[in-house]
Design a protein around this motif. Structure first.
Motif, short mmCIF file in Angstrom:
data_model
loop_
_atom_site.label_atom_id
_atom_site.label_comp_id
_atom_site.label_asym_id
_atom_site.label_seq_id
_atom_site.Cartn_x
_atom_site.Cartn_y
_atom_site.Cartn_z
N GLN A 124 6.81 2.19 12.05
CA GLN A 124 6.54 3.48 12.68
C GLN A 124 5.30 4.18 12.14
OE1 GLN A 124 9.43 2.35 14.89
NE2 GLN A 124 8.30 4.20 15.36
N LEU A 125 4.83 3.78 10.97
CA LEU A 125 3.68 4.42 10.34
C LEU A 125 2.54 3.41 10.22
CD1 LEU A 125 5.49 6.34 7.46
CD2 LEU A 125 4.71 7.29 9.63
N VAL A 126 1.39 3.73 10.80
CA VAL A 126 0.23 2.85 10.75
C VAL A 126 -0.87 3.56 9.98
CG1 VAL A 126 -1.55 1.67 12.08
CG2 VAL A 126 0.81 1.71 12.92
N LEU A 127 -1.26 2.98 8.84
CA LEU A 127 -2.38 3.48 8.05
C LEU A 127 -3.51 2.47 8.22
CD1 LEU A 127 -3.49 5.52 5.95
CD2 LEU A 127 -2.56 4.02 4.18
N SER A 128 -4.44 2.74 9.12
CA SER A 128 -5.50 1.78 9.41
C SER A 128 -6.63 1.91 8.39
CB SER A 128 -6.02 1.99 10.83
OG SER A 128 -6.64 3.25 10.96
N ALA B 276 -6.32 3.28 -0.33
CA ALA B 276 -5.70 4.27 0.54
C ALA B 276 -4.20 4.04 0.65
CB ALA B 276 -6.34 4.23 1.93
N ALA B 277 -3.79 2.76 0.76
CA ALA B 277 -2.37 2.45 0.86
C ALA B 277 -1.63 2.87 -0.40
CB ALA B 277 -2.17 0.96 1.13
N LEU B 278 -2.23 2.62 -1.56
CA LEU B 278 -1.58 2.98 -2.81
C LEU B 278 -1.52 4.49 -2.99
CD1 LEU B 278 -3.11 0.18 -4.97
CD2 LEU B 278 -0.67 0.51 -4.54
N ASN B 279 -2.57 5.19 -2.59
CA ASN B 279 -2.53 6.65 -2.67
C ASN B 279 -1.44 7.21 -1.76
OD1 ASN B 279 -4.63 6.78 -4.50
ND2 ASN B 279 -6.21 7.03 -2.94
N TYR C 123 4.11 -1.41 1.44
CA TYR C 123 4.79 -2.61 1.92
C TYR C 123 4.03 -3.24 3.08
CZ TYR C 123 8.75 -0.55 -0.64
OH TYR C 123 9.56 -0.01 -1.60
N ASN C 124 3.56 -2.40 4.02
CA ASN C 124 2.83 -2.94 5.16
C ASN C 124 1.54 -3.61 4.71
OD1 ASN C 124 4.69 -2.15 7.09
ND2 ASN C 124 3.72 -0.18 7.48
N MET C 125 0.82 -3.01 3.77
CA MET C 125 -0.41 -3.59 3.28
C MET C 125 -0.15 -4.92 2.57
SD MET C 125 -3.68 -3.55 2.79
CE MET C 125 -4.26 -1.91 3.20
N VAL C 126 0.86 -4.95 1.72
CA VAL C 126 1.20 -6.18 1.00
C VAL C 126 1.56 -7.29 1.97
CG1 VAL C 126 2.93 -7.23 -0.51
CG2 VAL C 126 1.89 -5.05 -1.14
N ASN D 249 -2.57 6.89 11.42
CA ASN D 249 -3.76 7.42 10.80
C ASN D 249 -4.93 6.54 11.24
OD1 ASN D 249 -5.83 7.19 8.33
ND2 ASN D 249 -4.91 9.23 8.32
N ASP D 250 -5.83 7.09 12.03
CA ASP D 250 -6.95 6.36 12.62
C ASP D 250 -8.14 6.39 11.67
OD1 ASP D 250 -8.97 5.29 14.16
OD2 ASP D 250 -8.84 6.79 15.75
N ALA D 251 -8.53 5.23 11.15
CA ALA D 251 -9.63 5.18 10.19
C ALA D 251 -10.92 5.71 10.78
CB ALA D 251 -9.82 3.73 9.72
N ALA D 252 -11.08 5.60 12.10
CA ALA D 252 -12.29 6.08 12.76
C ALA D 252 -12.24 7.57 13.08
CB ALA D 252 -12.53 5.29 14.05
N ASN D 253 -11.07 8.18 12.90
CA ASN D 253 -10.88 9.60 13.19
C ASN D 253 -9.74 10.11 12.31
OD1 ASN D 253 -11.08 12.12 14.50
ND2 ASN D 253 -9.58 11.52 16.04
#
Length: 601
Positions: free
Chosen positions: A49-53, A59-62, A72-75, A370-374
């Motif tokens: 449900q949460l997307v950190l692009s 950023a994922a660790l922060n 978890y998603n990044m790993v 979270n859109d990395a471009a915006n």
């Protein structure tokens, strides 16, 4: 159960080394190496449900300081890419799809658009006995008592060193029914260490929040704690501290038919929506003390104040926006202040065509991105089969996370019954972004969703974004999934294995059922059709049922270079000719099923 500084430091070390511990060949193990740190993590309905692009470990660790799902998603994604890079010579992708296993769930199943849950004991390796997939099932009325929370281990039957001689194992099965007519209608949520699970038992006169302490260690063959046909009864406990015990907390006098609990691991709190239109907070959850309802100047929150139905969908917590997002059966999307709601919602937007009829509901949780471009403002995507924007039919709506009740929003159509795109009466379920979006956000990424072709046939849509970072139907790629009217897709699941990006989904109605896959690395080629007993590289048949299957969960498979795919059938019968029945059980039971991504094209 807070995310500890030590745990995050360990994950930071893993990510900082580019998952160096994953590059060695690590076949499935029969027993865990207790001398090594525990790097495990859960995968469940809330993982998606949460997307950190942006593809940034930092950023994922922060973000992971408050929300470990980002870590978890990044790993999970980095492990797949690294493993594929190290083992790129393996060319098993052109084999026909193989059903790795199917295990009987008897007369129980995971409902359409709900999910099983997976716990992986280690990031770097597969563990035959400690890794498990958990099915929390709804049992057909009038059938004998059976297991309702079922854990299967020895999952990796197709690896270089197959677990348990190539056979999965029902390690535990509990009958968790505590109320007359009690059913599990939503998805379970494991603890971060995999020793406990939270879920809702629902009746026509109440909803009950349970925390079940699982066997520790997880039983290994030939040992088990209960079976599906002869389940263990949990002992009752006030606090979840002893293996085999279960806490029970009545949340509401209303049922819970759609809303899975969201667990905020950082604060050890859970949020539960029920069919009376209220959102409840429970704390603590997994920490060891007695779970209790929070009843103060802020909680519970009265969410639904208009419309004919008060049924809520699953909530999603976004700690960046400090909000909880959820929809309802009327077609409204709500924002609730996470810390000081004062019993009321902060904002309401009309997404579905309220009062129009079937299909208007927001039946799945929203996708928060979270859109990395915006990156300044998180974006929320909500899905409906009948949009409030006349002429769109079904739609996916994009709205900033800080929206107010007067905020305008962007919507793109998901098709409908005719050229005017009128509503079909079917639901549109949650879509997902592709790997390009995970890497760079709206700059080059896409969002996929399953909607409708004229005549109410299922149709896949792949949308890009314009220069203003808004979802757009311009140059959208589409294809009709098949020619069976009235089908709904299950929610979409996407995964990039280091070479190919794919989308997975079930689809079906009362006469047909399938689970399909399509490569989305370059465009959106159509999945092939298939018949029972004759699988293709992109499709297997499942028993006929609305949606085709439950929601699909995935996790990287280390030992043979594929990706594990888990789901439940939503009707009794075989999967591609594989019958999961057992001696003494139903002749045609519901099945827990595992496939592998390496066979899917």
């Amino acid at each position: 159960m807070r995310v500890t500084t030590i745990r995050l430091a360990v994950l930071a070390f893993v990510l900082g080394l580019g998952l160096a511990i994953c590059v060695a060949e690590t076949p499935a193990k029969d027993t865990p190496d207790q001398s090594k740190p525990h790097y495990g993590f859960p995968t469940d309905w809330s993982s998606r449900q949460l997307v950190l692009s942006g593809n940034s470990a930092t950023a994922a660790l922060n973000a992971g300081q408050k929300e470990p799902r980002h870590v978890y998603n990044m790993v999970r994604r980095m492990a797949a890419v690294e493993h594929r890079r190290r083992h790129h010579h393996r060319r098993d992708e052109h084999h026909a799809m193989k059903v790795d296993w199917a295990v009987s769930l008897e007369n129980g199943f995971v409902l359409p658009s709900q999910y099983p849950a997976k716990y992986s004991f280690q990031i770097a390796s597969q563990d035959c006995n400690n890794d498990y997939v958990l099915y929390a099932v709804s049992v057909l009325a009038g059938k004998p008592a059976q297991g309702t929370v079922i854990g299967i281990n020895n999952l990796y039957t197709g690896g270089t060193t197959p677990c348990n001689g190539g056979s999965p194992w029902v390690a535990f099965a509990y009958n968790t029914v505590t109320q007359a007519g009690g059913q599990i209608q939503t998805s379970p949520v494991p603890s971060t260490d995999g020793t406990k699970v939270a879920f809702i038992e629902s009746t026509s006169t109440g909803s009950y929040f349970h925390v079940l302490v699982l066997p520790n260690p997880i039983p290994a063959p030939p040992l088990h704690t209960g079976t599906v046909l002869a389940p263990q009864l949990p002992t009752s406990c006030a606090a979840p501290t002893t293996a085999g015990c279960m806490t029970t907390l009545q949340v509401s006098t209303a049922s819970d038919s759609l809303a899975s609990p969201w667990v905020d691991y950082n604060t050890d709190s859970a949020y539960v929506g029920t069919d009376d239109g209220n959102l409840y907070k429970i704390s603590p959850v997994f920490g060891g003390a007695t779970p209790q309802l929070v009843n103060d100047s802020n909680w519970p929150v009265t969410v639904v104040t208009a419309g004919t139905s008060k049924v809520l969908a699953s909530p999603v917590v976004d700690d960046v926006a400090n909000r909880i997002f959820l929809g309802d059966n009327n077609g409204f999307l709500y924002a609730v202040d996470l810390t000081s709601p004062a019993h009321a919602v902060s904002a309401t937007k009309t997404i579905g065509w309220v009062g129009h009829g079937a299909g208007t509901a927001i039946v799945d949780p929203p996708l928060v991105v979270n859109d990395a471009a915006n990156a300044a403002v998180d974006q929320v995507f909500a899905f409906t089969g009948c949009s409030n924007v006349i002429g769109l039919g079904g739609a996916v709506s994009q709205i900033p996370a800080n929206f107010t009740s007067s905020t305008t929003y962007n919507a793109v159509g998901l098709g409908g019954n005719n050229s005017s795109s009128t509503c079909t009466g079917s639901n549109a379920h949650m879509g997902m972004v592709d790997n390009a979006f995970w890497n760079s956000g709206s700059a080059s990424g896409h969002l996929l969703a399953c909607g409708f072709a004229s005549g109410n046939f299922p149709k896949m849509f792949m949308f890009g974004f314009d220069v203003n970072h808004l979802l757009t139907s311009t140059n959208a790629v589409t294809w009709k999934i098949d020619n069976t009217k009235g089908e709904e897709c299950s929610p979409l699941t996407e995964f990039y294995d280091g070479t190919t990006d794919r989308v997975f989904f079930g689809t079906g109605n009362s006469t047909v059922g399938f689970i399909k896959a399509s490569s989305i690395t370059a465009g959106l080629p159509q999945a092939s059709t298939c018949t029972n007993g004759s699988p293709t590289a992109t499709c297997v048949t499942t028993p006929a049922g609305l949606g085709g299957t439950s929601g699909v969960i995935i996790d990287n498979q280390v030992s043979n270079g594929g990706t594990n795919i888990y789901f439940s059938t939503v009707a009794p019968g075989d999967v591609n000719g594989t019958n999961c029945n057992v001696t003494g059980g139903a002749a045609t039971p519901y099945c827990a099923v595992k496939l592998t991504q390496s066979a899917l094209q």
